[in-house]
Design an enzyme around this catalytic site. Sequence first.
Site: not given
Length: 332
Positions: A115, A197, A200
């Site tokens: 992040k 993966k 979202k």
Amino acid sequence: MTSEKKRVFSGIQPTGTFTIGNYIGAVRNWPKLQDDYDCLYSVVDLHAITVRQNPADLRRRTRETAALLLACGVDPEKSILFVQSHVPAHTQLSWVLGCFCPFGDLTRMHQFKEKSAKHPEDINGGLLTYPILMAADILLYNADLVPIGNDQKQHLELARNIAQRFNGVYSETFVVPDGYIPKTGARVMSLQEPEKKMSKSDTNANAVVRVLDDPDSIVRKFKRAVTDSDGCVRASADKPGVTNLMSIYSAFTDKSFEEIEREFDGVGYGAFKEAVAQSVVDGLRPIQTEYARILADKKYLDGVLKTGAERADRIAQRILSKVYRKVGFVQL
Ligand code: TRP
């Protein structure tokens, strides 16, 4: 809540609308645990603000996430469903636990590194202490089991370490929680880059199927899903695209890989993709209907969250006051 049952805690961030990956890998399993465990499920809005959020969006998404959980079968009569910021003890315990967590443990978290690489302009303290808050979520309820995806294993390990360290200093206080990672369908991959993966926050809309997508876009996305050139429906490591579609189909139909291989033996990818899309459309339809109904009834939804917060708060207070007493805060 009866005390003989083991306790389950899990949290989901109110960011973006969740994908069939979140559904299959996580949320779909939550209702299944309700009869055997005392479950607490939380919409973790405090965690969400570690990345800049638009206030109106955050507010809306928090309610939407709660409505979606209800639509997926979380039953507020059986489980405690609540919003994290409604129970102040999460932040209170988080401070105490932070004082039992080495700085170095925080800086080596994969999620922190990812992040902060993604948002170099905003590497804030919350991003670093995120796993301490997550430890507080779990330890505050003495949860035995924590349903999580693979990406949260490291955070859970940190929570276990904090619990053990605190117990070591002050005597047995916290239950040391175990992760609960469902065996089947734990990982749904991107439809466009099946080595990655399904996320979202993927900016490529074709890569992600969301639980609230309409049937037409679901069909379109599966049609465009990346496969390979051998035209054979078979699961194997060198066929990540096809294998991913098979595991999605398997999750929505309960068919095994062998059954699926037989069903599509000699049939091209076109018909296979249509069948996968249809199973997803059919599987999501009742959830979508229920979601729309719940979201339209704000009074009901807020009532559920209020009751949930009160029930969670009662449990949390007991553990927080024990912790405060143990560390030496004056009790009046
Ligand atoms: N960090 C989790 C995630 O992003 C969400 C979360 C917050 C959580 N608190 C939790 C999960 C406690 C399990 C238990 O997926």
